[in-house]
Design an enzyme around this catalytic site. Structure first.
Site, PDB file in Angstrom:
ATOM      1  N   ASP A 118       0.825  -1.202   0.000  1.00 67.49           N
ATOM      2  CA  ASP A 118       0.000   0.000   0.000  1.00 67.49           C
ATOM      3  C   ASP A 118       0.867   1.264   0.000  1.00 67.49           C
ATOM      4  O   ASP A 118       1.874   1.338   0.713  1.00 67.49           O
ATOM      5  CB  ASP A 118      -0.859  -0.024   1.271  1.00 67.49           C
ATOM      6  CG  ASP A 118      -1.948   1.029   1.291  1.00 67.49           C
ATOM      7  OD1 ASP A 118      -2.801   0.997   0.394  1.00 67.49           O
ATOM      8  OD2 ASP A 118      -1.939   1.882   2.202  1.00 67.49           O
TER       9      ASP A 118
ATOM     10  N   GLU B  64       1.756  -0.505  -5.033  1.00 67.46           N
ATOM     11  CA  GLU B  64       0.719   0.479  -5.312  1.00 67.46           C
ATOM     12  C   GLU B  64       1.421   1.835  -5.267  1.00 67.46           C
ATOM     13  O   GLU B  64       1.567   2.437  -4.206  1.00 67.46           O
ATOM     14  CB  GLU B  64      -0.406   0.430  -4.275  1.00 67.46           C
ATOM     15  CG  GLU B  64      -1.564   1.312  -4.696  1.00 67.46           C
ATOM     16  CD  GLU B  64      -2.163   2.173  -3.596  1.00 67.46           C
ATOM     17  OE1 GLU B  64      -3.259   2.677  -3.797  1.00 67.46           O
ATOM     18  OE2 GLU B  64      -1.524   2.361  -2.552  1.00 67.46           O
TER      19      GLU B  64
HETATM   20  C1  NOJ Z   1      -4.460   2.949  -0.829  1.00 69.65           C
HETATM   21  C2  NOJ Z   1      -5.577   2.007  -0.570  1.00 69.65           C
HETATM   22  O1  NOJ Z   1      -5.859   1.303  -1.741  1.00 69.65           O
HETATM   23  C3  NOJ Z   1      -6.738   2.847  -0.082  1.00 69.65           C
HETATM   24  O2  NOJ Z   1      -7.921   2.119  -0.018  1.00 69.65           O
HETATM   25  C4  NOJ Z   1      -6.363   3.416   1.266  1.00 69.65           C
HETATM   26  O3  NOJ Z   1      -7.388   4.278   1.700  1.00 69.65           O
HETATM   27  C5  NOJ Z   1      -5.073   4.199   1.175  1.00 69.65           C
HETATM   28  N1  NOJ Z   1      -4.070   3.523   0.420  1.00 69.65           N
HETATM   29  C6  NOJ Z   1      -4.516   4.454   2.546  1.00 69.65           C
HETATM   30  O4  NOJ Z   1      -3.992   3.277   3.088  1.00 69.65           O
END
Ligand code: NOJ
Length: 543
Positions: free
Chosen positions: A207, A267
């Site tokens: 993440d 991500e």
């Molecule tokens: C990316 C995640 O996909 C999202 O759902 C989340 O709110 C943020 N990162 C914070 O962790």
């Protein structure tokens, strides 16, 4: 299971809250997932990625973790996780879990200790505490805004009751950012990685993988008005700092001490594929989400450019390209592709939004878009429910919404709840088979009975059968490991390419497109018009 499976795998995202609820409390759980795994084997996916199920107060649907090495009781127990993993492996499905290293929950023991400790202490040093600006420190340390809206800093009250330091939270105030310049933080995450690798997971989706390291001195930064909520325009002092790559070089080495092929997927919400590709250089991560592809318009010239650029940029660093159209943070592509107005990522769509999309057109386009995506060389990500053609749930009542964005901006942005509604399984069961009791943490639209898996299974022409057929052909014909060659010349409003023995033709124009004589159609995203490819339709053919 082949080595380097991640170069061509189809990875299915399970959003545990909304997949299947065995306990009947209205929130999906691990037991529910285990019980429904055969449906994913039958769909033909290679891997599942689970969004967070670790212990969390659920302020951001689990992306706010209090214990990285345990399961939240909402989702079950570690034993349920082990059972789910074993069952998936038995069915030949690999499992990737979500890791959230940029921030923890404010309920994490480390953050609670930090609050109870004094400025300058070891406990505060695990997070980003700073003194405020202004004479009495009453102004935040800089002007950064939270991705969810409002300031990215919150001031704490010290033990003596006086207003004290501020802590950084790029997301909600309940999600304090770790300080990744602190070796103790790095060591803790090595422990977390080992914990899940020892249990047998096949990898991690990481993440906010572009956010861990912040620019020295924390300079002010104002993103452009129309920036996507996770993005910005380079250079951004909290995204893509050089130092972040060392973290992944370290993790890569750690993963390589394990047998099998364990992977890291970034991500890293950066605007161009060239930037994203920096996360998958040979000694870093294995995959990175291709958000440039996800954000691309349904337009042949745009798609041709992004596909060409993606293959070039990722291959230049020896990595596979990835492809994705939907996830739990964006408007589902069956709705997004027919939006009349612009909706920056994260803003969401709701009953009062302008330009209500046409559901029929959206689904038709989404099927064509998916048929293009699944033909592209590399690894593809699917988001639960897209195989059913689910649209965004636009008409959720205000009082049902739960995304922190909605609260922080007092309803000014709808946020992401509309893509997170529990998915339908059987049309005539309570909550369409999601839970025995009929409970569902977000209400399901009434017309979702028609999208239920049992209504589509075995039904020629259904979206589910289209996905199954695409996935079967992709596997049998080695599509994802073939080289892509554009077919030229093609009309301006078409996209056509070859991958191995398969030719793919997508028509974006009003006039039906004739295929060459003798073409053998393998699969089509919609009905053909007298053998010709109509508007917003994709075919795979031998020709
Ligand atoms: C990316 C995640 O996909 C999202 O759902 C989340 O709110 C943020 N990162 C914070 O962790």
């Amino acid at each position: 299971m082949n080595s380097q499976w991640w170069r061509s795998a189809v990875i299915y995202q399970i959003y545990p809250r909304s997949f299947a609820d065995a306990s009947g409390d209205g929130v999906g759980d691990l037991e529910g997932i285990t019980a429904r795994l055969t449906s994913l084997r039958d769909l033909g996916v290679d891997v599942v990625w689970l969004s967070p199920f670790m212990t969390s107060p659920q302020k951001d649907a689990g992306y706010d973790v209090t214990d990285y090495c345990d399961v939240d009781p909402l989702f079950g127990t570690l034993a349920d996780f082990d059972a789910m993993l074993a069952r998936a492996h038995e069915l030949g499905i690999r499992v990737i879990v979500d890791l959230v290293p940029n921030h923890s929950s404010d309920q994490h023991v480390w953050f609670q200790e930090a609050l109870a400790s004094v400025p300058g202490s070891r406990e505060r040093g695990r997070y980003m505490f700073r003194e405020g600006r202004g004479e009495d420190g009453s102004l935040p340390p800089n002007n950064w805004q939270s991705i969810f809206g409002g300031p990215a800093w919150t001031r704490v009250t010290e033990k003596d009751g006086a207003p004290g330091e501020w802590y950084l939270h790029l997301f909600d105030s309940s999600q304090p950012d770790f300080d990744w310049s602190n070796e103790e933080v790095r060591e803790e995450f090595r422990r977390v990685l080992r914990f899940w690798l020892d249990r047998g997971v096949d990898g991690f989706r990481v993440d906010v993988a572009h956010g861990l390291v912040k620019q020295e001195g924390l300079p002010d930064y104002t993103p452009p008005e129309d920036a996507d909520s996770m993005g910005g325009v380079e250079p951004v002092p909290y995204w893509g700092q050089e130092g972040v790559h060392d973290v992944y070089r370290d993790w890569r080495k750690l993963l390589e001490t394990y047998d099998g092929d364990r992977v890291l997927c970034a991500e890293a919400w950066l605007p161009t594929v060239d930037e994203i590709a920096q996360w998958v250089r040979p000694d870093e991560m294995h995959q990175a989400f291709n958000f440039e592809y996800l954000m691309s318009d349904w337009d042949p010239a745009v798609l041709r450019t992004v596909i060409t650029e993606s293959l070039r940029a990722f291959h230049a660093v020896g990595a596979p390209s990835t492809w994705v159209l939907s996830n739990h943070d964006v408007i589902r592509h069956a709705t997004r592709l027919s939006l009349a107005a612009d909706f920056p990522q994260g803003h969401g769509i709701g009953p009062r939004s302008p330009g209500r999309p046409d559901q029929g057109e959206g689904l038709h386009r989404a099927r064509a878009a998916t048929a293009v995506m699944l033909a592209l060389p590399g690894s593809a990500y699917l988001y639960q429910g897209e195989e059913l053609g689910l649209p965004e749930a636009i008409d959720l009542p205000d009082e049902a919404r739960q995304d922190p964005t909605w609260f922080r901006l007092k309803g000014e942005r709808y946020g992401r709840d509309g893509c997170r509604v529990p998915i339908p399984w059987e049309s005539d069961r309570p909550a369409f088979g999601f839970s025995e009791t009929g409970a569902s943490w977000l209400p399901q639209p009434d017309d979702w009975a028609a999208f239920a898996r049992d209504q589509q299974s075995g039904l020629a022409g259904s979206t589910l059968e289209l996905y199954r057929e695409l996935l079967r052909l992709r596997r049998d014909l080695g599509v994802a490991t073939s080289e892509l060659k554009w077919i030229d010349p093609m009309p301006d409003d078409a996209l056509a390419f070859r991958v191995g023995e398969v030719s793919v033709v997508a028509n974006f124009g009003a006039d039906p497109l004739a295929l060459p004589d003798g073409a053998e159609v393998l699969v089509a995203s919609g009905a053909l018009d007298d053998g010709r490819v109509p508007y917003d339709t994709t075919v795979w053919a031998r020709m």
